[in-house]
Each structure stands twice: as C-alpha cells, then as structure tokens.
Design an enzyme around this catalytic site. Structure first.
Site: not given
Length: 658
Positions: A263, A271, A276, A280, A297, A307
């Site tokens: 997160d 934002n 915005h 992005d 991996y 997010e």
C-alpha cells in the site's frame, strides 16, 4: 479504453494485388499437388493395368503386347515418381512425370493395339483414348497449361490413329467430332475447376485471415480484461485466478507460496497535493519498479485496487518472504519520488507491506492467506509505515485471536459485553473533580476481560469502532451527563469515526435525544499515525465545535502530528503524555516537560497532565501552573455507579499538603 469500431468483411484483394494472389495460390496449389501426386498416380496406374482385361476380350491377338506395354509404362512412371519424391524434386517435375505417364500410357497401349487383326474392334476400342484425355483434365490437378498441353497431345494422337484406321469417312468424321467434343468439354470443365479452386482459395484465405484476426482480437480482449489499464500490471481478476492456481499447486503438490500486499503511504494526500495526473504517474513508477523487482523472484504482481498492489511468489522459507517484503519497501523508497506534505518526517513516497506465507494445509481456505496479508499490512501501517510485516500467528494483533475479537465485537453491544468506566479529572486550582474520562472495557463471553490495547485496534480495522463509538457517546450522556453527575466527560474518538461521513450529525442526534448540551462533552483525539491532516477530519472537527463539543488533543508529544495539529486546530485542552511527567526525575526530563508546557501555553491551550501518582507530582503541577491533572493519585477508573457515589470525596483532596 478504445472506442469500438465496426469492422467491414475482409477482402484479400484489397491488400494484395492479383499477381500476388496468384503467386500465393500457386504456392498453396503446389503443396496440394505434391501431396496428391503419389496417391493419384498409383490409383491411375492400377486402373490402367485393370484395363488389361478388356484387351483380352477385344484384341486377344495382341493383348500380350498391350498388357506388357501397360506394365512397362505404369511401373516406370511409379519408379520415376518415387525417385523424385525421395530426392525432393520440384512439384513441376512431378507434374511432368504424371502427365508423361498419361501420354506414354496411351501411346504405349495404342501402338500394339493398332496391330491387331480385328481392325473394327480396334477402331471402336480407340474410343477409350478419351479416358486419358479426361485424366489429364479432370483426374489430376495439374496447372491448366499442363492439362491443356497433355490433352492436346492425346487429341493429336487420337486424330493420327483415326486417320490410319481402315474405316469409312462417316466413322472417322463421327469419332473425330467426338474427340474434339470430349477435348473441348473436359478442357472447359478443367478451366472452370481451376477457377473454382482459385475462388475456394480466396474464400479460405479470407476465412483464415478473419479467423486469425478474430483470434488475435480475442486474445487482445482477454489481455485487456486481465490487465490494469493504468499500470499495465495484471488486474484483480487475473491475480485472483493466479491465486487459485498457486493455491491448487500448494494443496496438491505442496508448493508453498507467499501473498504480499503493498500500500502506497499517504497516497490520497499525494493526490490532493499534486493532482490525479501526478498520482497516476506515481503509481506507474511504483508499478514498473516493483515489476522489475518481482521478475528476479519469478513471481506475479498485480494492482489490487487504488494504491494497493499484490505480489504472489513461490517460496520455501519464511525468511525468503521477509527478504522480498523488505526489498519491496526499499525499492519504493529508492525511487525517491517527492511527497512533501507527509507529516511523519519523511518527504518521499514510501510503501507499507504486509506478507503472509502458506502454513498448514489442513482446513485452510483460499481467502485466509489474503486476510493474513491484510492483517500484516494493517500492523505495518500501525508501526509507522514504510516498513514490512510478516504475518505471525502468535502475535495477538495479527493472529486468529483478532478474528475472534472481531466476531465478538459484532455482538458486544447486544450481549452487554462492553461497558464504560470513568477516571476522574481534577482541576489543580480548585482541587475539585470537574470532569471524567470515559474508558471502554470489553469482556469475553466467559467474563474474561480483554485489554483495550487488543480490541481497539481490531475495532478500528474492522469498522466496529463506529457502532461502539456511538454507543459510548450515548452511554456517557445517559449515565453521567443527563442527571448532572459531572459537569464534563471526555470520550476518546478514533480517526476512523472522524473520517466517516455523517459522524457529527449522529452526535447531534444523540445529544438531542438525551437532552444533553454539546458543551458537556469533550472528544479526545489521539495524535497518532492514523490522524492524517485530512480535509474530512478538519471539517468534522469544525462541525463538532459548532455543536459546542470541546476538542482535546490526547497524548501530545508521543505521536506524529506535532506543531502542525496545534497550528491547524484550536484545541480546548492538550493532554501531555504521562511519560514526560515520569521522566522528571532527571534534569533533562524536567527541562523537556517545561519546554512542552511552555510551547502549549504559548498557543493558548489549557494543559492536562496524565499519570499523576504522588503528592510530589501534584505539587510540581501546581508549580508549573498546570490546569488539570489525571492519574491514580486523583482516582482510578470506576463504573458509573461507583463514580457517582465517590464524587464528593474528591472535592478538595491533596491541596493542603502543597
């Protein structure tokens, strides 16, 4: 997403010229003729040899010669063809061999047949020569030019033989006309067949291209339905499918794996600050960096929402999971994307990471590992963000016990498992208990008490804090305030409540129903990580103050808001955490407490110090000019009934010793 476009039926002629299409057709026809050459010639030779029986019936005197000629021509043609196929000869040479077999097959039979004694039989038998003409035009799929040349040679041989056959002029004219008619008819049919084959080729080519386009379009749509349009990562649908695959392999083959939730910290604030579009771009940068990392991996990464990202990776040990989770944190941090409006001392974009690892297969459910990763992520956020936490089943905050608490909280109010106790707050100057702090208590079904440090975080994580908070405010109003048992009661309010739309309105409703005025309530807001400078929070606080409710800042000095909250919000009272009072035994600790008091006083707020436990500490608070105190020396938390009974005792305690 791109707009849908009506697609016209595809016509190959629109993109390929006639010459190109003919070349393409010949290439395909060559492959077909090559495949049909061997079975075609073998069948033709077998039929050619079977006509030996008619030689025995019609021209028995020369049958031996004709049959010998048939076998000689037929076997020679087969041997030549097989040799060509073995050496990989060009298709044109295979056609020449088959066409030559037809011509020499007819000539090889006709020459000995014409030597027969019964000339009339031979004359009628020559009609079978048209079979060779039909073979050239209809049986083999020669190119039209080869078919015409072959059938023309057969026609010339027929006319030559017809000229020398001793027969009437009428006979020769009739059969000559028949030969020409057969040649014309079979050539025309051959031409039509070639045209039809070409049209079939065009239709097949069109169908093939349309099928290819449809297949590619279908694959593109499938990729689109499984891809996040912003980051290009797999979307939640695709990740859920992979999760089922990983889970199935673990259940069947024992292939362990990890689920990691990521997160981006304070992304809404990012934002709000940068817009915005920049938000992005931030997510795209993070997605690309994490995608490059996960490739090492052999794992999968997708965007799980807003997010939040998710990583699935097959791993054998928990240490590997912890290593990857920490690498994810450092990867995002190393991007050094500017984030200036954070309030935790960090000025770049970071991420919180929660990881879970497959443990026991027995009774395990697919959703469980995601729940565990989510709980680990919650702990990472509660631990200060920009860190990774691996789910630990022995940790009370992340173990299954918290799930039991979550279930308990759903029934706590209805079952009477939750209650309030009140700790007195004393005015230092008057010595009177003029307020109390309401503290929530929870017990299990068997009566065992659950510490607030355990159930409050679970209530915040599950959203149960909303109902519990409303219940607490209503209970405070009915137990103490409605009957004027105390002038003011403070209630702890979670940031989750302040962010919830309509919270202030619900408080107003409770006040109206209980007949309590807003100035009898104080809401304590903890200066913690979850108290973001959110516009909704500031608006809610403003609405609460309009109701007359006092706003207190709790545990000042231990959180992360610092001076920013003092600048943004006009707090009625600031509560200084007990740790600063308890550190006063050292000169450094004493100086720290004095500095904090001076700072708060300069802002004009009233000051409450927690953790007062001795007479000496009370005297010190008087010396520092503190407004209110709270602690075990003032009074311990007690139920409402006990608080009402003991309130009179606290009218003027401890002041005589000062």
């Amino acid at each position: 997403m791109a707009d849908t476009v009506d697609v016209e039926p595809y016509d190959p002629r629109q993109e390929l010229g006639a010459d190109e299409l003919r070349i393409l057709y010949r290439r395909e026809a060559q492959a077909k003729r090559r495949a049909e050459a061997r079975p075609g010639l073998w069948i033709a030779v077998v039929i050619y040899l079977l006509f030996s029986a008619s030689d025995l019936l019609l021209i028995p005197d020369v049958a031996a010669y004709t049959i010998t000629a048939r076998f000689a021509v037929g076997l020679t043609a087969l041997l030549v063809l097989e040799a060509q196929l073995r050496r990989g000869a060009a298709t044109e040479w295979l056609d020449v061999t088959c066409a030559s077999a037809i011509i020499f097959g007819y000539i090889g039979w006709l020459l000995p047949a014409s030597m027969g004694a019964n000339k009339e039989s031979v004359a009628y038998y020559m009609v079978f020569g048209t079979i060779f003409m039909m073979s050239a035009n209809l049986f083999f799929t020669f190119r039209f030019k080869v078919s015409i040349i072959t059938s023309t040679i057969i026609l010339c041989v027929l006319y030559l033989a017809n000229y020398f056959v001793p027969a009437s002029l009428t006979y020769k004219m009739v059969f000559g006309t028949f030969y020409v008619s057969c040649f014309t008819f079979t050539s025309y049919v051959n031409w039509k067949l070639n045209e039809e084959r070409y049209n079939v080729f065009l239709n097949a080519l069109e169908a093939k291209i349309q099928h290819k386009e449809a297949t590619e379009r279908g694959k593109a749509l499938l990729r689109l339905s499984r891809t996040d349009p912003l980051t290009g990562l797999e979307n939640r649908r695709a990740i859920d499918e992979k999760l089922r695959d990983y889970w199935s392999d673990w259940q069947k083959l024992g292939s362990k794996f990890a689920a990691i939730l990521i997160d981006v910290d304070f992304f809404k604030k990012f934002n709000d600050c940068y817009g915005h579009q920049e938000g992005d771009r931030c997510l795209i940068h993070v997605a690309n960096a994490l995608s490059d990392l996960i490739k090492n991996y052999d794992g999968s990464i997708g965007r799980y929402g807003g997010e939040e990202f998710i990583v699935l990776a097959r791993m054998d040990k928990k240490s590997q999971v912890a290593e990857l989770a920490e690498a994810i944190c450092r990867t995002v941090e190393n991007l050094a994307l500017t984030h200036e409006l954070r309030r935790d001392g960090i000025s770049i974009v970071t991420a919180s990471v929660g990881a879970a690892f497959t443990r026991t297969q027995a009774g395990a459910k697919l959703e469980k590992i995601i729940h565990e990763a989510d709980r680990a992520l919650y702990l990472a956020k509660a631990s200060g963000r920009n860190c990774a936490r691996l789910f630990d089943p022995t940790d009370p905050q992340s173990s299954d016990e918290s799930e039991n608490l979550a279930a308990l909280l759903k029934i706590a109010i209805g079952q009477g498992l939750v209650s309030l106790v009140y700790q007195p707050i004393q005015d230092v100057v008057s010595g009177r208990v003029e307020a109390a702090e309401a503290l929530m208590r929870l017990k299990m079904l068997d009566g065992t008490l659950v510490p607030p440090s355990l159930f409050i975080p679970v209530a915040e994580r599950t959203g149960a804090i909303l109902e519990l908070g409303r219940w607490a405010i209503r209970t405070v109003c009915t137990e103490l305030l409605a009957d004027d048992h105390i002038r003011l009661v403070s209630v702890n309010v979670s940031p989750i409540q302040l962010k919830t739309p309509g919270f202030a309105a619900s408080v107003a409703t409770i006040l109206g129903e209980t007949g309590v005025t807003g100035n009898r309530l104080a809401f304590e807001i903890t200066e913690g990580l979850e108290m973001e400078m959110h516009s909704d929070i500031l608006r809610c606080i403003s609405d609460l103050k309009l109701l007359g409710i006092k706003i207190w800042l709790d545990d000042f000095g231990t959180g992360f808001a610092g001076l920013s909250w003092l600048r943004l919000i006009d707090f009625d009272t600031v509560k200084i955490d007990r740790s600063f009072l308890h550190d006063c035994g050292t000169p450094k600790g004493m100086a720290m407490l004095q500095d904090i008091i001076a700072l708060v006083r300069n802002r004009g707020h009233q000051i409450l110090v927690e953790g007062v436990e001795t007479d000496e500490q009370i005297a010190l608070m008087r010396e520092f000019g503190i407004d209110k105190i709270q602690g075990f020396r003032v009074g311990r938390p007690v139920p409402a009934a006990n608080f009402q009974a003991k309130k009179a005792i606290h009218k003027r305690p401890f002041l005589r010793s000062a």
